[in-house]
Design an enzyme around this catalytic site. Structure first.
Site, short mmCIF file in Angstrom:
data_model
loop_
_atom_site.label_atom_id
_atom_site.label_comp_id
_atom_site.label_asym_id
_atom_site.label_seq_id
_atom_site.Cartn_x
_atom_site.Cartn_y
_atom_site.Cartn_z
N ASN A 12 0.86 -1.20 0.00
CA ASN A 12 0.00 0.00 0.00
C ASN A 12 0.89 1.24 0.00
O ASN A 12 1.51 1.55 1.00
CB ASN A 12 -0.90 -0.03 1.25
CG ASN A 12 -1.70 1.25 1.39
OD1 ASN A 12 -1.84 2.03 0.44
ND2 ASN A 12 -2.23 1.47 2.59
N LYS A 14 -0.02 4.26 -0.17
CA LYS A 14 -0.69 5.43 0.44
C LYS A 14 -0.53 6.64 -0.51
O LYS A 14 -0.56 6.46 -1.72
CB LYS A 14 -0.12 5.70 1.84
CG LYS A 14 -0.05 4.44 2.69
CD LYS A 14 0.22 4.74 4.13
CE LYS A 14 0.48 3.46 4.88
NZ LYS A 14 0.09 3.53 6.26
N HIS A 98 -9.62 0.70 4.75
CA HIS A 98 -8.34 0.91 5.43
C HIS A 98 -8.57 1.87 6.60
O HIS A 98 -9.39 2.80 6.50
CB HIS A 98 -7.32 1.50 4.44
CG HIS A 98 -5.93 1.53 5.00
ND1 HIS A 98 -5.53 2.48 5.90
CD2 HIS A 98 -4.86 0.72 4.81
CE1 HIS A 98 -4.25 2.25 6.24
NE2 HIS A 98 -3.84 1.19 5.58
N GLU A 100 -7.01 4.32 7.64
CA GLU A 100 -6.81 5.75 7.32
C GLU A 100 -8.02 6.30 6.57
O GLU A 100 -8.32 7.50 6.66
CB GLU A 100 -5.50 5.92 6.53
CG GLU A 100 -4.29 5.71 7.44
CD GLU A 100 -3.00 5.31 6.74
OE1 GLU A 100 -2.92 5.44 5.51
OE2 GLU A 100 -2.09 4.84 7.44
N GLU A 169 -5.38 -5.31 10.42
CA GLU A 169 -4.34 -4.30 10.61
C GLU A 169 -4.62 -3.53 11.89
O GLU A 169 -5.43 -2.58 11.89
CB GLU A 169 -4.35 -3.32 9.44
CG GLU A 169 -4.03 -3.94 8.11
CD GLU A 169 -3.50 -2.89 7.15
OE1 GLU A 169 -2.39 -3.06 6.66
OE2 GLU A 169 -4.20 -1.88 6.93
N GLY A 175 2.25 2.14 10.57
CA GLY A 175 3.14 3.29 10.41
C GLY A 175 3.85 3.69 11.69
O GLY A 175 4.46 4.76 11.76
N SER A 212 3.37 -2.36 10.13
CA SER A 212 4.83 -2.30 10.28
C SER A 212 5.53 -3.61 9.91
O SER A 212 6.53 -3.99 10.52
CB SER A 212 5.21 -1.86 11.70
OG SER A 212 4.75 -0.54 11.95
C1 PEP Z 1 -0.82 0.00 5.80
O1 PEP Z 1 -0.82 1.15 5.42
O2 PEP Z 1 -1.71 -0.78 5.45
C2 PEP Z 1 0.28 -0.46 6.68
C3 PEP Z 1 0.21 -1.65 7.20
O3 PEP Z 1 1.30 0.45 6.88
P1 PEP Z 1 2.72 0.14 7.58
O4 PEP Z 1 3.24 -1.15 7.00
O5 PEP Z 1 3.56 1.32 7.23
O6 PEP Z 1 2.46 0.01 9.04
#
Ligand code: PEP
Length: 250
Positions: A12, A14, A98, A100, A169, A175, A212
């Site tokens: 992803n 973003k 997601h 976000e 997630e 992040g 992460s």
């Molecule tokens: C994501 O944006 O779905 C995500 C898991 O981000 P990150 O790997 O940076 O935590």
């Protein structure tokens, strides 16, 4: 990881990468990923780079997914993109729900409608769910994830199994550099599978972990019985680190 379910690693991006940067990434990634490996790989560029990314990866086994999709076929939805428009770019899937996007206002009802609209249009939908740190500390992770999965699949049917993936997630791991332990990831992904089994065949459903994930922790997370791959944010922006995560899954 199971011997039955084909792993999926999705990156992803973003709100990162211009068209030029996306092309550079694709050229590099195509040389780094073992296309014969028995797993699915996808990248999720911003809408502006979907078509260029799909063109750059045409002829490879790497798929392109959007980061969201609107539930309506067309209309007065400024700033949104329909499933048909996503398909029109050459992309074949989309993330939905997601955290976000949920934080920006996407509701549970919209998530369910987008799962339905995306699948009906022919997209593979990766529906995301996951709890906040406060919810986890309050001991309500199971209740939260159960509700999100039930609500998100409110319009889904058993026939959707081949076009549906769920990504667990935890918001506190996205992040932040703080990753769920393999035990935490396994426990939550098992809950996702059990609840989703009320609608689809849970033995076939792919459940991803996201939060992460990096080349150093990917293998142990994806070794968990109910984790069928990863949704990767930050570490998917660099072709080398994303390819290393793909290799860990393979
Ligand atoms: C994501 O944006 O779905 C995500 C898991 O981000 P990150 O790997 O940076 O935590």
């Amino acid at each position: 990881m199971s011997a039955v379910r084909r792993p999926l690693v999705a990156g992803n991006w973003k709100m990162h990468k211009t068209v030029g940067e996306a092309r550079e990434f694709c050229d590099a990634l195509a040389t780094l990923v073992d296309v014969a490996a028995p797993l699915d790989v996808a990248v999720c560029p911003p809408f502006t780079a979907l078509e260029a990314t799909a063109r750059a990866l045409a002829g490879t086994s790497i798929a392109v997914y959007a980061q969201n999709v609107h539930e309506a076929e067309a209309g007065a939805h400024t700033g949104d993109v329909s499933a048909a428009m996503v398909l029109d770019t050459g992309a074949t899937g989309a993330l939905v729900g997601h955290s976000e996007r949920r934080a920006a206002g996407d509701t549970d009802a919209q998530v369910a409608a987008r799962v339905r609209a995306g699948i009906d249009a022919g997209l593979l939908i990766v529906m995301c769910c996951g709890e906040s740190l406060d919810t986890r500390r309050a001991g309500q992770t199971e209740e939260w994830v159960t509700r999100q999965v039930r609500d998100g699949l409110a319009s889904a049917t058993a026939a959707d199994i081949d076009r549906l993936v769920i990504a667990y997630e935890p918001i506190w791991a996205i992040g932040t550099g703080e990753t769920a332990t393999p035990d935490q990831a396994q426990e939550a992904c098992a809950i996702v599978r059990r609840v989703a089994s009320e609608v689809v065949d849970g033995t076939r459903l792919r459940v991803l972990y996201g939060g992460s994930v990096n080349p150093g922790n990917a293998a142990e997370l994806m070794a968990c019985a109910d984790v069928d791959g990863a949704l990767v944010g930050g570490a998917s922006l660099d072709p080398g680190s994303f390819a290393a995560i793909v290799a860990a899954a393979a």
